[in-house]
Design an enzyme around this catalytic site. Structure first.
Site, PDB file in Angstrom:
ATOM      1  N   HIS A 147      -5.058  -4.422   4.297  1.00 20.81           N
ATOM      2  CA  HIS A 147      -5.029  -3.266   3.401  1.00 20.81           C
ATOM      3  C   HIS A 147      -3.595  -2.805   3.183  1.00 20.81           C
ATOM      4  O   HIS A 147      -3.184  -2.519   2.054  1.00 20.81           O
ATOM      5  CB  HIS A 147      -5.881  -2.124   3.962  1.00 20.81           C
ATOM      6  CG  HIS A 147      -6.120  -1.015   3.001  1.00 20.81           C
ATOM      7  ND1 HIS A 147      -5.512   0.213   3.135  1.00 20.81           N
ATOM      8  CD2 HIS A 147      -6.891  -0.936   1.884  1.00 20.81           C
ATOM      9  CE1 HIS A 147      -5.904   1.003   2.142  1.00 20.81           C
ATOM     10  NE2 HIS A 147      -6.744   0.335   1.381  1.00 20.81           N
ATOM     11  N   CYS A 148      -2.817  -2.762   4.249  1.00 20.68           N
ATOM     12  CA  CYS A 148      -1.415  -2.329   4.150  1.00 20.68           C
ATOM     13  C   CYS A 148      -0.604  -3.223   3.215  1.00 20.68           C
ATOM     14  O   CYS A 148       0.310  -2.754   2.526  1.00 20.68           O
ATOM     15  CB  CYS A 148      -0.760  -2.358   5.522  1.00 20.68           C
ATOM     16  SG  CYS A 148      -1.588  -1.419   6.810  1.00 20.68           S
ATOM     17  N   ALA A 149      -0.911  -4.510   3.194  1.00 22.33           N
ATOM     18  CA  ALA A 149      -0.109  -5.483   2.442  1.00 22.33           C
ATOM     19  C   ALA A 149      -0.529  -5.592   0.989  1.00 22.33           C
ATOM     20  O   ALA A 149       0.023  -6.426   0.259  1.00 22.33           O
ATOM     21  CB  ALA A 149      -0.206  -6.854   3.108  1.00 22.33           C
ATOM     22  N   ARG A 189       0.839  -1.198   0.000  1.00 25.29           N
ATOM     23  CA  ARG A 189       0.000   0.000   0.000  1.00 25.29           C
ATOM     24  C   ARG A 189       0.875   1.250   0.000  1.00 25.29           C
ATOM     25  O   ARG A 189       0.508   2.281  -0.564  1.00 25.29           O
ATOM     26  CB  ARG A 189      -0.909  -0.014   1.239  1.00 25.29           C
ATOM     27  CG  ARG A 189      -1.905   1.112   1.333  1.00 25.29           C
ATOM     28  CD  ARG A 189      -2.927   1.108   0.239  1.00 25.29           C
ATOM     29  NE  ARG A 189      -3.525  -0.201   0.000  1.00 25.29           N
ATOM     30  CZ  ARG A 189      -4.430  -0.456  -0.936  1.00 25.29           C
ATOM     31  NH1 ARG A 189      -4.829   0.528  -1.753  1.00 25.29           N
ATOM     32  NH2 ARG A 189      -4.927  -1.675  -1.098  1.00 25.29           N
TER      33      ARG A 189
END
Length: 322
Positions: free
Chosen positions: A313-315, A81
């Site tokens: 979401h970050c990944a 992300r």
């Protein structure tokens, strides 16, 4: 920059490869990311799971279904992300890639490949990235697709990112580089968030003009004041607010984890919500599901991934359909 609910051609996901980032939960973090990739792929959307080396490849293959495509890449952290390309529409049916400066989340975390993976992914997708002259991570912003973006002062105004830029300078660059004409500034992000308060752990657009925000649960919810301040600012901005319960206090020993259902990932057919073994998990997933009646929603364990500093979401990073 289109909103995340815009149709997607594929989703990139980073697969954990460095046991040092998850000293007590490495295998479980790999399993949680694999389950995330499987769920999205089996919903009918293409998934490109990045693996670092032969051992990483073999481990991923033992966990994912044949519907997931593995790509051998030179990358550092799995948080695509922030390190992957941000894709924008050119307004004429085409798309372009944007890359920004990256300094390891304010100089705290540096890994080989973090500064180059975004351009590599963009070029392999047929786009030469336009590189901006300032530092920005994708998890620090969220848009509703109308030219409105939400962010936090804690991150974008942090002197460890762009000390030479004023608030006005940053607003000008958000407009110039990503097409954002209006900025909603929230205050702080979650307590102990390694990213200095990325907004994708606090507030997410779920429709034009509609912002989802957590509601504190329990007297010991560590982010109660942060949620209330964000809600006051969003209301004053004139937005419609959707409530999602917080998981409450999630800790590892004495360390309070920045756990949040807001780190959900929106894909073309499916929304994936991290869960943490909280009594509020069911309510959190149900609240997110109600916001996306046109998609299926699933809650998947994300506590091990969180222990390394992020969530689903970050990944991940999406490739919007032109």
């Amino acid at each position: 920059m289109p909103p995340e609910w815009h149709p997607q051609d594929w989703l990139w996901i980073g697969f954990p490869h460095d046991a040092g980032e998850w000293p007590t939960a490495f295998a479980r973090a790999q399993e949680e990311i694999a389950a995330f990739a499987n769920a999205v792929a089996e919903s009918g959307q293409a998934v490109r799971l990045l693996v670092r080396d032969a051992a990483n490849d073999a481990r991923a293959r033992s966990l994912v279904s044949a519907a997931v495509t593995l790509e051998r890449r030179e990358y550092g952290d799995i948080w695509l992300r922030d390190t992957g390309p941000l894709i924008v529409s050119d307004g004429a049916g085409g798309r372009g890639a944007r890359r920004f400066g990256f300094n390891g989340w304010g100089g705290k975390y540096r890994m080989a490949g973090d500064e180059t993976i975004g351009a590599a992914l963009a070029r392999d997708a047929g786009m030469e990235p336009v590189v901006a002259d300032w530092i920005l991570e994708g998890g620090a912003i969220d848009t509703d697709g109308t030219g409105l973006v939400v962010t936090t002062e804690q991150c974008l105004l942090n002197p460890n990112r762009n000390p030479q830029l004023s608030r006005g300078d940053i607003e000008d660059r958000l407009n110039r580089d990503l097409g954002f004409e209006r900025v909603l500034w929230l205050g702080d992000g979650l307590l102990n968030d390694h990213t200095d308060g990325h907004v994708d752990n606090l507030a997410r657009f779920v429709a034009p003009g509609r912002l989802a925000l957590p509601v504190p649960t329990g007297a010991d919810d560590p982010n109660r004041a942060i949620y209330e301040d964000a809600r006051d600012r969003a209301r004053a901005f004139g937005l419609d607010i959707a409530d999602v319960p917080s998981p409450g206090l999630i800790s590892d020993g004495d360390f309070v984890e920045p756990a949040s259902y807001m780190n959900f990932c929106i894909t073309t057919h499916l929304v994936v919500v991290p869960t943490f073994g909280s009594v509020h998990d069911g309510d959190g997933v149900a609240a997110v599901a109600a916001l996306f009646p046109d998609r299926a929603t699933v809650g998947l364990p994300g506590g091990a991934v969180l222990s390394g500093g992020g969530g689903f979401h970050c990944a991940s990073q999406q490739m919007p359909t032109p």
